[in-house]
Write a protein that holds these residues in place. Structure first.
Motif, PDB file in Angstrom:
ATOM      1  N   GLU A 349       0.830  -1.205   0.000  1.00  0.00           N
ATOM      2  CA  GLU A 349       0.000   0.000   0.000  1.00  0.00           C
ATOM      3  C   GLU A 349       0.862   1.252   0.000  1.00  0.00           C
ATOM      4  OE1 GLU A 349      -3.509   2.016   2.743  1.00  0.00           O
ATOM      5  OE2 GLU A 349      -3.121  -0.140   2.861  1.00  0.00           O
ATOM      6  N   LYS A 350       1.976   1.234   0.756  1.00  0.00           N
ATOM      7  CA  LYS A 350       2.886   2.373   0.770  1.00  0.00           C
ATOM      8  C   LYS A 350       3.516   2.596  -0.607  1.00  0.00           C
ATOM      9  CE  LYS A 350       2.690   3.918   4.997  1.00  0.00           C
ATOM     10  NZ  LYS A 350       2.274   5.317   5.277  1.00  0.00           N
ATOM     11  N   ARG A 351       3.572   1.529  -1.385  1.00  0.00           N
ATOM     12  CA  ARG A 351       4.120   1.635  -2.748  1.00  0.00           C
ATOM     13  C   ARG A 351       3.011   1.885  -3.770  1.00  0.00           C
ATOM     14  NH1 ARG A 351       9.300  -0.344  -3.650  1.00  0.00           N
ATOM     15  NH2 ARG A 351      10.364  -1.163  -1.793  1.00  0.00           N
ATOM     16  N   ASN A 352       1.801   2.154  -3.259  1.00  0.00           N
ATOM     17  CA  ASN A 352       0.633   2.399  -4.121  1.00  0.00           C
ATOM     18  C   ASN A 352       0.269   1.197  -4.973  1.00  0.00           C
ATOM     19  OD1 ASN A 352       0.214   5.102  -3.258  1.00  0.00           O
ATOM     20  ND2 ASN A 352       1.922   5.758  -4.566  1.00  0.00           N
ATOM     21  N   LEU A 353       0.554  -0.008  -4.451  1.00  0.00           N
ATOM     22  CA  LEU A 353       0.114  -1.239  -5.102  1.00  0.00           C
ATOM     23  C   LEU A 353      -1.096  -1.772  -4.325  1.00  0.00           C
ATOM     24  CD1 LEU A 353       3.555  -2.966  -5.757  1.00  0.00           C
ATOM     25  CD2 LEU A 353       2.019  -2.001  -7.469  1.00  0.00           C
ATOM     26  N   PHE A 354      -2.287  -1.394  -4.774  1.00  0.00           N
ATOM     27  CA  PHE A 354      -3.505  -1.760  -4.043  1.00  0.00           C
ATOM     28  C   PHE A 354      -4.039  -3.086  -4.582  1.00  0.00           C
ATOM     29  CE2 PHE A 354      -3.191   2.898  -3.960  1.00  0.00           C
ATOM     30  CZ  PHE A 354      -3.148   3.108  -2.579  1.00  0.00           C
ATOM     31  N   VAL A 355      -3.445  -4.155  -4.135  1.00  0.00           N
ATOM     32  CA  VAL A 355      -3.772  -5.474  -4.677  1.00  0.00           C
ATOM     33  C   VAL A 355      -5.179  -5.925  -4.315  1.00  0.00           C
ATOM     34  CG1 VAL A 355      -1.379  -6.246  -4.753  1.00  0.00           C
ATOM     35  CG2 VAL A 355      -2.729  -6.605  -2.674  1.00  0.00           C
ATOM     36  N   ASP A 356      -5.770  -5.322  -3.266  1.00  0.00           N
ATOM     37  CA  ASP A 356      -7.119  -5.724  -2.872  1.00  0.00           C
ATOM     38  C   ASP A 356      -8.151  -5.350  -3.926  1.00  0.00           C
ATOM     39  OD1 ASP A 356      -6.429  -3.048  -2.126  1.00  0.00           O
ATOM     40  OD2 ASP A 356      -8.330  -2.925  -1.037  1.00  0.00           O
ATOM     41  N   LYS A 357      -7.803  -4.452  -4.839  1.00  0.00           N
ATOM     42  CA  LYS A 357      -8.729  -4.022  -5.880  1.00  0.00           C
ATOM     43  C   LYS A 357      -8.607  -4.872  -7.146  1.00  0.00           C
ATOM     44  CE  LYS A 357      -8.616   0.760  -4.229  1.00  0.00           C
ATOM     45  NZ  LYS A 357      -9.942   0.694  -3.585  1.00  0.00           N
ATOM     46  N   ILE A 358      -7.706  -5.851  -7.127  1.00  0.00           N
ATOM     47  CA  ILE A 358      -7.455  -6.684  -8.308  1.00  0.00           C
ATOM     48  C   ILE A 358      -8.305  -7.945  -8.237  1.00  0.00           C
ATOM     49  CG2 ILE A 358      -5.699  -8.041  -9.515  1.00  0.00           C
ATOM     50  CD1 ILE A 358      -3.652  -6.010  -8.443  1.00  0.00           C
ATOM     51  N   ASN A 359      -8.847  -8.356  -9.362  1.00  0.00           N
ATOM     52  CA  ASN A 359      -9.607  -9.601  -9.436  1.00  0.00           C
ATOM     53  C   ASN A 359      -8.685 -10.750  -9.823  1.00  0.00           C
ATOM     54  OD1 ASN A 359     -12.146  -8.406  -8.868  1.00  0.00           O
ATOM     55  ND2 ASN A 359     -12.268  -7.692 -10.997  1.00  0.00           N
ATOM     56  N   TYR A 360      -8.958 -11.927  -9.264  1.00  0.00           N
ATOM     57  CA  TYR A 360      -8.175 -13.113  -9.617  1.00  0.00           C
ATOM     58  C   TYR A 360      -8.457 -13.509 -11.060  1.00  0.00           C
ATOM     59  CZ  TYR A 360      -7.079 -13.917  -4.698  1.00  0.00           C
ATOM     60  OH  TYR A 360      -6.614 -13.798  -3.421  1.00  0.00           O
ATOM     61  N   ILE A 361      -7.410 -14.002 -11.728  1.00  0.00           N
ATOM     62  CA  ILE A 361      -7.539 -14.476 -13.102  1.00  0.00           C
ATOM     63  C   ILE A 361      -7.434 -15.995 -13.089  1.00  0.00           C
ATOM     64  CG2 ILE A 361      -6.567 -14.392 -15.422  1.00  0.00           C
ATOM     65  CD1 ILE A 361      -5.338 -11.684 -14.658  1.00  0.00           C
ATOM     66  N   PRO A 362      -8.512 -16.704 -13.484  1.00  0.00           N
ATOM     67  CA  PRO A 362      -8.475 -18.177 -13.449  1.00  0.00           C
ATOM     68  C   PRO A 362      -7.458 -18.734 -14.431  1.00  0.00           C
ATOM     69  CG  PRO A 362     -10.709 -17.335 -13.729  1.00  0.00           C
ATOM     70  CD  PRO A 362      -9.786 -16.195 -13.959  1.00  0.00           C
ATOM     71  N   LEU A 363      -6.933 -19.892 -14.100  1.00  0.00           N
ATOM     72  CA  LEU A 363      -6.068 -20.611 -15.034  1.00  0.00           C
ATOM     73  C   LEU A 363      -6.876 -21.039 -16.246  1.00  0.00           C
ATOM     74  CD1 LEU A 363      -4.081 -22.844 -12.548  1.00  0.00           C
ATOM     75  CD2 LEU A 363      -3.083 -21.122 -14.055  1.00  0.00           C
ATOM     76  N   PRO A 364      -6.284 -21.091 -17.433  1.00  0.00           N
ATOM     77  CA  PRO A 364      -7.005 -21.509 -18.638  1.00  0.00           C
ATOM     78  C   PRO A 364      -7.594 -22.912 -18.470  1.00  0.00           C
ATOM     79  CG  PRO A 364      -4.872 -20.571 -19.187  1.00  0.00           C
ATOM     80  CD  PRO A 364      -4.898 -20.725 -17.699  1.00  0.00           C
ATOM     81  N   GLY A 365      -8.855 -23.048 -18.870  1.00  0.00           N
ATOM     82  CA  GLY A 365      -9.477 -24.375 -18.835  1.00  0.00           C
ATOM     83  C   GLY A 365     -10.042 -24.758 -17.486  1.00  0.00           C
ATOM     84  N   LEU A 366      -9.918 -23.874 -16.473  1.00  0.00           N
ATOM     85  CA  LEU A 366     -10.446 -24.196 -15.140  1.00  0.00           C
ATOM     86  C   LEU A 366     -11.542 -23.215 -14.759  1.00  0.00           C
ATOM     87  CD1 LEU A 366      -7.288 -24.995 -13.014  1.00  0.00           C
ATOM     88  CD2 LEU A 366      -8.985 -26.611 -13.834  1.00  0.00           C
ATOM     89  N   ASN A 367     -12.521 -23.698 -14.048  1.00  0.00           N
ATOM     90  CA  ASN A 367     -13.557 -22.832 -13.497  1.00  0.00           C
ATOM     91  C   ASN A 367     -13.226 -22.524 -12.047  1.00  0.00           C
ATOM     92  OD1 ASN A 367     -15.143 -22.881 -15.848  1.00  0.00           O
ATOM     93  ND2 ASN A 367     -15.937 -24.905 -15.263  1.00  0.00           N
ATOM     94  N   ASN A 368     -13.538 -21.317 -11.625  1.00  0.00           N
ATOM     95  CA  ASN A 368     -13.341 -20.992 -10.215  1.00  0.00           C
ATOM     96  C   ASN A 368     -14.167 -21.929  -9.347  1.00  0.00           C
ATOM     97  OD1 ASN A 368     -11.498 -18.882 -10.202  1.00  0.00           O
ATOM     98  ND2 ASN A 368     -13.079 -17.393 -10.752  1.00  0.00           N
ATOM     99  N   PHE A 369     -13.553 -22.393  -8.280  1.00  0.00           N
ATOM    100  CA  PHE A 369     -14.271 -23.288  -7.357  1.00  0.00           C
ATOM    101  C   PHE A 369     -15.153 -22.448  -6.448  1.00  0.00           C
ATOM    102  CE2 PHE A 369     -14.481 -25.299  -3.154  1.00  0.00           C
ATOM    103  CZ  PHE A 369     -15.143 -26.459  -3.495  1.00  0.00           C
TER     104      PHE A 369
END
Length: 384
Positions: A349-369
């Protein structure tokens, strides 16, 4: 030895074989140096008490120290000294500190002697000072005998003590096995719930009594195990997200590590406090001390997997994204900022990297569980 004593010994020798035992401090010190409990048993007087307990009880406590020391040491080195506490009745009385040659572990005793120099009592000292300087590494563990109030000869049992002592013994006996055997998770949880009310009645004074203390320690440890059982579900959910998304993408991994940072904190005492290296190899986790019971490693499978991921990846990322490594080295665990400084989320956060606002990207060919309560029991066996 006086002429009268020599004459008496000659008279006794004419009657039959006798054994003369030298109960001097020198002989006792030699026995301690050799970690020789058998010689101590021969030398110490059966009729005397040592630190207000019977000789047998005293030697049992000493032998516990010897067992721990013998893991690394074969002999102890003795150093003369004295009690340095003006508040203690043993102030300035002479004693000896014993130090392991390999482990550096140490303990000490004040020796009380009569006019014939026979040792008539032995006391632990909590303010011992050696005559020689720098003979003991104070960073090494100091050992103490654990003398309980109900070990002492002058102990008077109250009705409250008797009730709690009986309850403690019965509760522990429910877990003890003569053969090393498995205990089911449900049985562990049932035991915790069954004895919670009694445990809540105990306080710090319980440590003064041997069976209450044993129950208190046993319950406290098994309750921690139960807390990890409860965390299994959250860890299973975390693992599904970890395995169903591409963690080779840096920002994805950072998001996961930050999302489950609080879970990681709850898991930090899992290894080695609950699960040690031997348990990981055998697949069996010892329930507590010498109860002779174990439960299967699979019961904490998800907790172990999540903690392993954090141990492998979290601290590398924390070190990489520290906002100022010099400041980090200067922060004390007692500072208010310490919790922030050991948090990866704080530094991102101090580096302005707000990872909580990022959505997960599923692996190809897999559905989110999609987690639901009914699927947890069925699906967790598939987690690697």
């Amino acid at each position: 030895m006086t002429p009268k004593q020599l004459k008496l010994l000659r008279q006794l020798s004419e009657i039959g074989e006798i054994t003369f035992i030298n109960r001097s401090k020198e002989n006792i010190v030699k026995a301690f140096e050799k970690l020789d409990i058998i010689s101590l048993n021969r030398i110490l007087d059966d009729k005397l008490t040592y630190q207000d307990v019977a000789k047998k009880v005293f030697l049992d406590k000493v032998n516990e120290l010897f067992i721990e020391l013998k893991e690394q040491d074969t002999i102890l080195i003795s150093h003369n000294g004295f009690c340095n506490s003006k508040e203690c009745p043993n102030f300035e009385k002479n004693g000896v500190m014993f130090c392991g040659t390999n482990s550096g572990k140490h303990f000490n005793f004040i020796f009380e002697q009569d006019k014939t120099e026979k040792v008539i009592d032995i006391f632990q000292c909590h303010s011992f000072k050696c005559q020689s300087k720098d003979v003991v590494n104070e960073n090494k563990k100091e050992l103490f005998l654990k003398i309980y109030d109900d070990d002492r000869l002058n102990f008077v049992a109250t009705s409250d003590y008797l009730n709690k002592n009986t309850y403690s013994l019965n509760a522990i006996s429910e877990l003890i096995s003569t053969e090393n055997c498995e205990i089911a998770k449900d049985e562990i949880v049932g035991w915790i719930n069954r004895h919670k009310e009694f445990f809540d009645t105990l306080d710090w004074t319980s440590y003064n009594y041997k069976n209450e203390s044993k129950f208190y320690d046993c319950y406290s440890h098994i309750r921690k195990i139960n807390n990890f059982f409860i965390l299994e579900e959250a860890c299973f959910n975390a693992l599904q997200i970890y395995h169903n998304n591409d963690m080779s993408i840096e920002i994805q991994l950072l998001k996961w590590l930050v999302d489950y940072e609080d879970l990681h904190k709850k898991l930090m005492l899992l290894h080695p406090n609950i699960v040690n290296e031997k348990d990981l190899k055998s697949g069996k986790i010892n329930l507590f001390n010498d109860l002779n019971r174990y439960f299967k490693l699979d019961s904490l499978k998800c907790c172990i997997a999540v903690e392993n991921i954090f141990d492998t990846l979290y601290y590398d990322k924390l070190n990489k994204y520290l906002i100022d490594k010099k400041d980090m080295a200067e922060v004390s665990p007692f500072d208010n900022e310490f919790v922030d400084y050991i948090s990866l989320g704080y530094h991102l956060e101090k580096r302005n990297l707000f990872v909580d606002k990022i959505n997960y990207i599923p692996l190809p060919g897999l559905n989110n569980f999609l987690y639901n309560a009914s699927s947890f029991t069925e699906m967790k066996e598939g987690v690697n």
